[in-house]
Enzyme design. Sequence first.
Site, short mmCIF file in Angstrom:
data_model
loop_
_atom_site.label_atom_id
_atom_site.label_comp_id
_atom_site.label_asym_id
_atom_site.label_seq_id
_atom_site.Cartn_x
_atom_site.Cartn_y
_atom_site.Cartn_z
N HIS A 8 27.09 34.43 16.75
CA HIS A 8 26.95 33.44 17.81
C HIS A 8 26.94 34.07 19.21
O HIS A 8 27.06 33.39 20.20
CB HIS A 8 28.08 32.40 17.71
CG HIS A 8 28.05 31.65 16.42
ND1 HIS A 8 26.92 31.04 15.93
CD2 HIS A 8 29.02 31.41 15.51
CE1 HIS A 8 27.20 30.46 14.77
NE2 HIS A 8 28.46 30.67 14.49
N ARG B 265 28.47 26.30 18.75
CA ARG B 265 27.81 25.00 18.65
C ARG B 265 26.56 24.87 19.51
O ARG B 265 25.85 23.89 19.40
CB ARG B 265 28.80 23.89 18.96
CG ARG B 265 29.48 23.41 17.68
CD ARG B 265 30.64 22.51 17.97
NE ARG B 265 31.85 23.31 18.04
CZ ARG B 265 33.06 22.80 18.13
NH1 ARG B 265 33.21 21.51 18.20
NH2 ARG B 265 34.10 23.58 18.17
N PRO C 125 35.76 23.37 27.07
CA PRO C 125 35.87 23.75 28.46
C PRO C 125 35.66 22.57 29.40
O PRO C 125 34.60 21.97 29.44
CB PRO C 125 34.74 24.78 28.65
CG PRO C 125 34.18 25.05 27.30
CD PRO C 125 34.59 23.94 26.41
N GLU C 126 36.70 22.22 30.11
CA GLU C 126 36.58 21.25 31.19
C GLU C 126 36.79 22.05 32.47
O GLU C 126 36.80 23.28 32.43
CB GLU C 126 37.61 20.13 31.02
CG GLU C 126 37.47 19.39 29.68
CD GLU C 126 38.47 18.26 29.50
OE1 GLU C 126 38.92 17.69 30.50
OE2 GLU C 126 38.79 17.94 28.34
#
Length: 290
Positions: A102, A120, A2-3
Amino acid sequence: MPELPEVETVRRGLAPTLVGARIVGVELRRHDLRLPFPKDFAKRLRGRRITELSRRAKYLIASLDDGQALIAHLGMSGSFRVESIPEPVGAFALTRNKNPNHDHVVIRLENGAVIYNDPRRFGFMTLIEGAALDQQDFLARLGIEPLSNAFHAQALAGLFAGRKTSLKAALLDQSLVAGLGNIYVCEALHRAGLAPDQAAAGLAGPQDRPTKETEKLVRAIRDVLEEAIAAGGSSLRDHRQADGALGYFQHQFRVYDRAEEPCLRLKCTGIIQRRTQNGRSTFFCPACQK
DNA sequence: ATTGAGTCCTGAAGGC
DNA sequence: TGCCTTCAGGACTCAA
């Protein structure tokens, strides 16, 4: 990863569900992500109504009716999804291929839930007093918002003046321009026809006045971000929109992950190269990026 | 002050 | 097939 465009896509996807909604409960499945959750995180959220969902660089900011603000950063692999109640018990149909192990945060609303998933765990969430928003270290350190009016060639030239670092590293520095990541920096540099490893100071020009190159770079950054937002972001690995739809900007990459493939610039016969720069992959065309 | 290296984490991908 | 290794990257911390 994600930017800025991916975070903006997430914001737009979540806004209809979140803005105006009341949080009836928050469930934490672990005590930390990249950073620990603040003390009494769930308790401080319960009962609050979300008044606004905004974005600063790659941060999502949910303003609450008591003056607090919930800040979320997606890191590399964070995503939100919306589920309407009743949540199917033991059903995985709505997890959209994500490992439910997650799912770290469940924000329950009156008529559904917003779930944060992050394999992550490079993302984080925190809760701050809204009045202190601008003083928050990680927000205060952020540079110019690239889609704002403050982002222009003169400003960029000023930021680059005297920088010994490379153009690419300078663009990745969130304290200069905030919101760009590896992909969009590579894409913007290619569009601007600028080599990633040249000195950032070179873009400052004489007397720190912007050069033609600086102007080109500003336009390239704006264009690539706006096009990516319009496409719903780029779906690499597991970025999805809040409704589970895939963004499709990755099909419009001109250099990223295209090593050894031909340059897509009109009339350019170059071959895209991949090089490691500051520990990150840089993709560029040696023929048309000078 | 500025800059770069190291670090966290897991899943995907490649090699044998 | 399956195990093992390598790699990806945002942003922090630390050291030069």
